[in-house]
Design a protein around this motif. Structure first.
Motif, short mmCIF file in Angstrom:
data_model
loop_
_atom_site.label_atom_id
_atom_site.label_comp_id
_atom_site.label_asym_id
_atom_site.label_seq_id
_atom_site.Cartn_x
_atom_site.Cartn_y
_atom_site.Cartn_z
N THR A 28 0.75 -1.11 -0.01
CA THR A 28 0.12 -0.14 -0.06
C THR A 28 0.83 1.33 -0.02
O THR A 28 0.31 2.38 0.14
CB THR A 28 -1.04 -0.03 1.14
OG1 THR A 28 -0.03 0.10 2.50
CG2 THR A 28 -1.98 -1.09 1.11
N LEU A 30 2.75 4.60 -0.60
CA LEU A 30 2.47 5.70 -1.58
C LEU A 30 3.89 6.12 -2.18
O LEU A 30 5.22 6.07 -1.57
CB LEU A 30 1.96 6.78 -0.85
CG LEU A 30 0.41 6.59 -0.44
CD1 LEU A 30 0.06 7.66 0.44
CD2 LEU A 30 -0.54 6.31 -1.81
N GLU A 52 -1.65 20.53 -1.47
CA GLU A 52 -2.45 20.24 -0.49
C GLU A 52 -3.77 19.22 -0.90
O GLU A 52 -3.93 18.20 -0.62
CB GLU A 52 -2.98 21.45 -0.01
CG GLU A 52 -4.07 21.06 1.32
CD GLU A 52 -3.24 20.65 2.65
OE1 GLU A 52 -3.92 19.67 3.31
OE2 GLU A 52 -1.99 20.72 2.56
N TYR A 54 -3.47 16.88 -3.22
CA TYR A 54 -2.78 15.85 -3.91
C TYR A 54 -2.12 15.00 -2.58
O TYR A 54 -1.77 13.94 -2.68
CB TYR A 54 -1.72 16.17 -4.68
CG TYR A 54 -2.15 16.60 -5.83
CD1 TYR A 54 -2.70 16.08 -6.96
CD2 TYR A 54 -2.24 18.33 -5.96
CE1 TYR A 54 -3.15 16.74 -8.20
CE2 TYR A 54 -2.58 18.93 -7.41
CZ TYR A 54 -3.18 18.07 -8.33
OH TYR A 54 -3.52 18.74 -9.31
N LYS A 55 -2.45 15.68 -1.41
CA LYS A 55 -1.43 14.72 -0.23
C LYS A 55 -1.91 13.51 0.32
O LYS A 55 -1.17 12.75 0.65
CB LYS A 55 -1.68 15.96 0.97
CG LYS A 55 -2.98 15.75 1.52
CD LYS A 55 -3.14 16.59 2.98
CE LYS A 55 -4.44 16.44 3.57
NZ LYS A 55 -4.45 17.55 4.61
N ASN A 56 -3.15 12.77 -0.21
CA ASN A 56 -3.36 11.67 0.11
C ASN A 56 -2.77 10.63 -1.16
O ASN A 56 -3.03 9.55 -0.92
CB ASN A 56 -4.94 11.42 0.34
CG ASN A 56 -5.43 11.78 -1.32
OD1 ASN A 56 -5.01 12.53 -1.94
ND2 ASN A 56 -6.80 11.26 -1.44
N ARG A 57 -2.14 11.39 -2.07
CA ARG A 57 -1.66 10.41 -2.98
C ARG A 57 -0.14 10.33 -3.10
O ARG A 57 0.52 9.54 -3.75
CB ARG A 57 -1.89 11.22 -4.35
CG ARG A 57 -3.42 10.92 -4.71
CD ARG A 57 -3.85 11.70 -6.00
NE ARG A 57 -3.40 11.08 -7.08
CZ ARG A 57 -3.62 11.65 -8.22
NH1 ARG A 57 -4.20 12.75 -8.25
NH2 ARG A 57 -3.08 11.10 -9.27
N GLU A 109 0.37 5.16 -10.31
CA GLU A 109 -0.97 4.45 -9.53
C GLU A 109 -1.29 3.21 -10.75
O GLU A 109 -1.79 2.30 -10.10
CB GLU A 109 -2.04 5.49 -9.49
CG GLU A 109 -1.76 6.56 -8.23
CD GLU A 109 -2.73 7.83 -8.46
OE1 GLU A 109 -2.57 8.42 -7.33
OE2 GLU A 109 -3.38 7.90 -9.31
#
Length: 115
Positions: A28, A30, A52, A54-57, A109
């Motif tokens: 998992t 990143l 900001e 994009y921070k979860n990617r 991804e």
């Protein structure tokens, strides 16, 4: 092309590669977006605001180029910060290029999804 001599660059490179290996060991994981910065850096602050959404990617790793252990990065980027590497590869400098970032994140991804 810039060439670096000495152990500090090798040590920094080795440490960074080890970090990437540890992250890639997790399914998992990143991608790692490395921000080469210093304090103060108004353009870096602006860049972080742009990132900001994009921070979860990605995992944001900040490298303060003014620290003694980062002297090789200082020599390389002192006039160019902010500078970004994605998974250890140069991506962009001075400002966030959202389209370039998006393209590279999508590529990673897709690779991660087996595409």
């Amino acid at each position: 092309m810039l060439w670096f001599q000495g152990n500090s660059m090798q040590l920094a490179k080795h440490s960074f590669q080890r970090l990437l290996r540890n992250l890639s060991a997790s399914k998992t994981a990143l991608p790692v977006l490395t921000l080469f910065t210093k304090d103060p850096c108004p353009l870096c602050d602006e860049a972080k605001e742009v990132l900001e959404p994009y921070k979860n990617r990605f995992i944001l790793q900040e490298v303060d180029i003014t620290l003694p252990e980062n002297s090789a990065w200082y020599d390389r980027y002192k006039f160019d910060i902010p500078v970004f590497h994605l998974n250890g590869q140069f991506l962009m400098m001075h400002r966030v290029d959202v389209s370039k970032l998006e393209k590279q994140l999508q590529k990673l991804e897709q690779q991660g999804a087996g595409g």
